[in-house]
Design a protein around this motif. Structure first.
Motif, PDB file in Angstrom:
ATOM      1  N   PRO A  65       8.425   6.793 -47.343  1.00  0.00           N
ATOM      2  CA  PRO A  65       9.411   5.640 -47.814  1.00  0.00           C
ATOM      3  C   PRO A  65       9.382   5.653 -49.529  1.00  0.00           C
ATOM      4  O   PRO A  65      10.227   5.668 -49.760  1.00  0.00           O
ATOM      5  N   GLY A  66       8.612   5.507 -49.780  1.00  0.00           N
ATOM      6  CA  GLY A  66       7.727   4.735 -51.332  1.00  0.00           C
ATOM      7  C   GLY A  66       8.031   5.837 -52.478  1.00  0.00           C
ATOM      8  O   GLY A  66       7.832   5.649 -53.890  1.00  0.00           O
ATOM      9  N   ASP A  67       7.662   7.279 -51.500  1.00  0.00           N
ATOM     10  CA  ASP A  67       8.423   8.368 -52.139  1.00  0.00           C
ATOM     11  C   ASP A  67       9.886   8.650 -52.721  1.00  0.00           C
ATOM     12  O   ASP A  67      10.119   9.546 -53.508  1.00  0.00           O
ATOM     13  N   VAL A  68      10.549   8.321 -52.207  1.00  0.00           N
ATOM     14  CA  VAL A  68      12.449   8.030 -51.550  1.00  0.00           C
ATOM     15  C   VAL A  68      12.658   7.137 -52.813  1.00  0.00           C
ATOM     16  O   VAL A  68      13.338   7.179 -53.392  1.00  0.00           O
ATOM     17  N   LEU A  69      12.013   6.068 -52.657  1.00  0.00           N
ATOM     18  CA  LEU A  69      12.602   5.062 -52.699  1.00  0.00           C
ATOM     19  C   LEU A  69      11.360   4.231 -53.756  1.00  0.00           C
ATOM     20  O   LEU A  69      10.431   4.660 -54.098  1.00  0.00           O
ATOM     21  N   GLU A  70      12.106   3.964 -54.811  1.00  0.00           N
ATOM     22  CA  GLU A  70      11.704   3.507 -56.689  1.00  0.00           C
ATOM     23  C   GLU A  70      12.256   1.826 -56.718  1.00  0.00           C
ATOM     24  O   GLU A  70      13.654   1.848 -57.328  1.00  0.00           O
ATOM     25  N   TYR A  71      11.638   1.381 -57.463  1.00  0.00           N
ATOM     26  CA  TYR A  71      12.050   0.185 -58.069  1.00  0.00           C
ATOM     27  C   TYR A  71      11.867   0.278 -59.100  1.00  0.00           C
ATOM     28  O   TYR A  71      10.852  -0.022 -59.867  1.00  0.00           O
ATOM     29  N   ARG A  72      13.049  -0.357 -60.142  1.00  0.00           N
ATOM     30  CA  ARG A  72      12.712  -0.158 -61.573  1.00  0.00           C
ATOM     31  C   ARG A  72      13.535  -1.490 -61.714  1.00  0.00           C
ATOM     32  O   ARG A  72      14.582  -2.131 -61.359  1.00  0.00           O
ATOM     33  N   ASN A 118      14.745   8.794 -55.189  1.00  0.00           N
ATOM     34  CA  ASN A 118      14.273  10.215 -55.756  1.00  0.00           C
ATOM     35  C   ASN A 118      14.363  11.477 -54.766  1.00  0.00           C
ATOM     36  O   ASN A 118      13.075  12.066 -54.861  1.00  0.00           O
ATOM     37  N   VAL A 119      15.379  11.383 -53.933  1.00  0.00           N
ATOM     38  CA  VAL A 119      15.696  12.913 -53.111  1.00  0.00           C
ATOM     39  C   VAL A 119      15.167  13.711 -53.730  1.00  0.00           C
ATOM     40  O   VAL A 119      14.632  14.984 -53.149  1.00  0.00           O
ATOM     41  N   ASP A 120      15.283  14.255 -54.786  1.00  0.00           N
ATOM     42  CA  ASP A 120      15.803  15.673 -55.621  1.00  0.00           C
ATOM     43  C   ASP A 120      14.616  15.289 -56.057  1.00  0.00           C
ATOM     44  O   ASP A 120      14.472  17.003 -55.852  1.00  0.00           O
ATOM     45  N   VAL A 121      14.043  14.867 -56.506  1.00  0.00           N
ATOM     46  CA  VAL A 121      11.555  15.153 -57.028  1.00  0.00           C
ATOM     47  C   VAL A 121      11.424  15.667 -55.783  1.00  0.00           C
ATOM     48  O   VAL A 121      10.758  16.692 -55.884  1.00  0.00           O
ATOM     49  N   MET A 122      11.747  14.717 -54.346  1.00  0.00           N
ATOM     50  CA  MET A 122      10.940  15.294 -53.185  1.00  0.00           C
ATOM     51  C   MET A 122      11.258  16.496 -52.733  1.00  0.00           C
ATOM     52  O   MET A 122      10.644  17.548 -52.563  1.00  0.00           O
ATOM     53  N   LEU A 151      10.672  15.382 -45.395  1.00  0.00           N
ATOM     54  CA  LEU A 151      10.170  16.081 -46.475  1.00  0.00           C
ATOM     55  C   LEU A 151       8.406  15.652 -46.912  1.00  0.00           C
ATOM     56  O   LEU A 151       7.819  15.467 -47.903  1.00  0.00           O
ATOM     57  N   ASP A 152       8.154  14.975 -45.404  1.00  0.00           N
ATOM     58  CA  ASP A 152       6.407  15.023 -45.386  1.00  0.00           C
ATOM     59  C   ASP A 152       5.597  14.184 -46.191  1.00  0.00           C
ATOM     60  O   ASP A 152       5.393  14.670 -47.000  1.00  0.00           O
ATOM     61  N   CYS A 153       7.012  12.803 -46.736  1.00  0.00           N
ATOM     62  CA  CYS A 153       6.231  11.593 -47.565  1.00  0.00           C
ATOM     63  C   CYS A 153       6.472  10.885 -47.063  1.00  0.00           C
ATOM     64  O   CYS A 153       6.961  10.497 -45.563  1.00  0.00           O
TER      65      CYS A 153
END
Length: 72
Positions: free
Chosen positions: A58-65, A5-9, A54-56
């Motif tokens: 790792p869970g803000d960048v990576l997501e498990y589905r 989710n880099v684009d989201v951040m 991005l001041d975030c």
């Protein structure tokens, strides 16, 4: 499946890909591959730099589905 989710951040931080590449010290091509989920692996060092820029977390960048198909 892991979603990147880099684009989201980037949108949340109102930051351009160009600015992220400058802060992380990577090429535009490599950041684009990560952003578009076209990589099979990412170094923890790279994830660390992205999170710092991005001041975030790792869970803000990576997501498990979960995958739709279950393996036997």
């Amino acid at each position: 499946m892991i979603i990147i989710n880099v684009d989201v951040m980037l949108a949340k931080r109102k930051m351009s890909v160009t600015e992220l590449t400058e802060r992380v010290g990577m090429t535009m091509a490599n950041i684009s591959l990560i952003k578009n989920g076209k990589v099979k692996a990412i170094k923890l060092e790279t994830l660390d730099k992205i999170c710092e820029a991005l001041d975030c977390q790792p869970g803000d960048v990576l997501e498990y589905r979960p995958s739709k198909e279950k393996s036997i």
